[in-house]
Design an enzyme around this catalytic site. Structure first.
Site, PDB file in Angstrom:
ATOM      1  CB  SER A 163     -53.490  -3.157  32.891  1.00  0.00           C
ATOM      2  OG  SER A 163     -52.779  -2.402  31.963  1.00  0.00           O
ATOM      3  CG  ASP A 181     -51.802  -6.490  26.876  1.00  0.00           C
ATOM      4  OD1 ASP A 181     -50.629  -6.508  27.287  1.00  0.00           O
ATOM      5  OD2 ASP A 181     -52.722  -5.903  27.464  1.00  0.00           O
ATOM      6  CG  HIS A 196     -49.563  -5.884  30.602  1.00  0.00           C
ATOM      7  ND1 HIS A 196     -50.594  -5.535  29.764  1.00  0.00           N
ATOM      8  CD2 HIS A 196     -49.637  -5.054  31.662  1.00  0.00           C
ATOM      9  CE1 HIS A 196     -51.273  -4.532  30.293  1.00  0.00           C
ATOM     10  NE2 HIS A 196     -50.713  -4.224  31.452  1.00  0.00           N
TER      11      HIS A 196
END
Length: 430
Positions: A289, A88, A124
């Site tokens: 996600s 990520d 994220h």
């Protein structure tokens, strides 16, 4: 496929463009180069509407965790012995809830700027990692990762200055396999033609041979209800070690943004998801996600429980077991939520080793209808009550009749004696 990172680390200037900042949310892995990412729609705001890094902890328990019985879920452990690779934007060691779970320095495949795998300028990856392994914290009794005993390793493929590509993703997968991870979570993807994804396919094959489970998000382009293959999640149709995860809502139905397709294996909560952010604190976000790491956390708990089993559970068996024990709103699989919504407690309470793919719920009689019949609701007196009442009346009436006869006989006898009559009506002489 997650959602928009709305803020940056405290002290950093706000970027004017959001394309690269949101690149990890749905990395445009189209061919060799990466197109700008598209952020999730409907991002859930927190307080001021901005997700600021280095913010306050959210003390309330998120709905996605309220449905879990942690005393049962953690009865056999919290994921100890399992290592999860998070490919990520990095995992920020500045958040105290996720810091204890970070193992090593990780690896960065970002070539622009000063990139460090344990510094997340987007946020994220830190959110993804938190859903897997965030530690319970005194200041936020409500939020924690599903497998806080597991370790997470950061493989940075995207930053605020550089989006990922199929090649960088492939390199990260191979690095994670080489490092001996048990699970790889990939919350990114592309709808590029498989002919452009040969390096990515080869990396998935490498993970398959090494018995490494890959949990990947299904994508956030499902608002129109159409089907579309998103890779690497769609490799679940080709490789037994890939689990494609859709996002579900509070009703265990597909979240409106969640991509549907034949590759979807299971769903997990992906709406109003609380997790860790760089610099400390929690924020709310949504997207597949964050459904993917929820399923990865459940997989970590399951693998940890059966870590000493001989032979070791394969990724295909872990996937099949999670799918078979999922909460279903239908008897079998569909393209919206796969086999249902992952149920970590049910998966851990069932120790049956899968011997094949999941099966649909079967009807219990030939007509296809359930043999379970609802109990009839009777208002007032039932037939059994009425029969019992009548029986009591009969017995009671009979007893009263006998008593009346006996009483009458005694009264007549006494009257006759008093009036000098025999029982035959003859006069008695003294």
């Amino acid at each position: 496929m997650g959602s928009r990172a709305i803020g940056q680390r405290a002290g950093h200037r706000r970027r004017a463009t959001g394309a690269l900042v949101t690149a990890a949310c749905i990395v445009g892995l189209s061919g060799v180069t990466a197109a700008p990412a598209v952020a999730d729609e409907g991002n859930t705001p927190l307080q001021s509407g901005e997700c600021k890094f280095g913010t306050n902890d959210i003390k309330a328990t998120p709905w996605s965790l309220q449905r879990l019985l942690t005393n049962q879920m953690w009865a056999s452990g919290k994921g100890e012995g399992i290592k999860v690779g998070v490919i990520d934007t990095g995992i920020d060691k500045g958040n105290s809830q996720i810091r204890p779970a970070i193992q090593g320095a990780g690896k960065s495949f970002v070539t622009k700027g000063k990139a460090t795998a344990t510094v997340d300028t987007v946020g994220h990856g830190t959110k993804v990692a938190g859903i897997i392994a965030a530690q319970p914290h005194p200041s936020t009794s409500g939020f924690y990762g599903l497998a806080p005993g597991a370790k997470v390793v950061a493989y940075q493929t995207t930053s605020d200055q550089q989006a990922g590509t199929p090649d960088s993703l492939a390199k990260a997968i191979k690095a994670a396999v080489s490092d001996g991870v048990d699970i790889i979570n990939i919350s990114q993807g592309t709808d590029a033609s498989p002919s452009q994804l040969s390096t990515l396919r080869d990396a998935i094959h490498t993970a398959d041979k090494a018995n490494v489970l890959i949990v990947a998000s299904a994508g956030n382009d499902g608002a129109n209800g159409g089907e579309k293959d998103i890779y690497p999640a769609a490799f679940s149709n080709d490789f037994p070690n890939v689990l494609a995860v859709a996002a579900s809502d509070r009703n265990n139905e597909r979240a409106p943004f969640s991509q549907r397709g034949s590759f979807v294996g299971i769903a997990a909560p992906g709406v109003a998801m609380v997790s860790t952010v760089p610099g400390g604190g929690n924020c709310v976000d949504q997207g597949t996600s964050f459904a993917s790491p929820y399923a990865a956390g459940a997989a970590a708990l399951l693998m940890a429980k059966h870590l000493s089993d001989k032979p070791k559970w394969t990724p295909a068996q872990v996937i099949s077991h999670l799918e078979q024990t999922a909460d279903r709103v239908r008897k079998g699989r569909d393209d919206n939520i796969g086999w249902g919504v992952v149920n970590p407690v049910a998966a851990l309470n069932d120790d049956t080793r899968p011997t094949g793919p999941p099966t649909a719920d079967k009807p219990t009689n030939a007509s296809g209808a359930s043999a379970v019949e609802p109990v009839a609701v009777t208002l007032g007196e039932t037939a059994e009550d009425r029969q019992g009442r009548i029986a009591i009346y009969i017995v009671g009436g009979g007893l009263l009749a006998v008593a009346a006869v006996v009483g009458s006989s005694i009264a007549i006898r006494d009257w006759r004696r008093k009036n000098g009559l025999t029982t035959h009506g003859e006069a008695q002489h003294g």
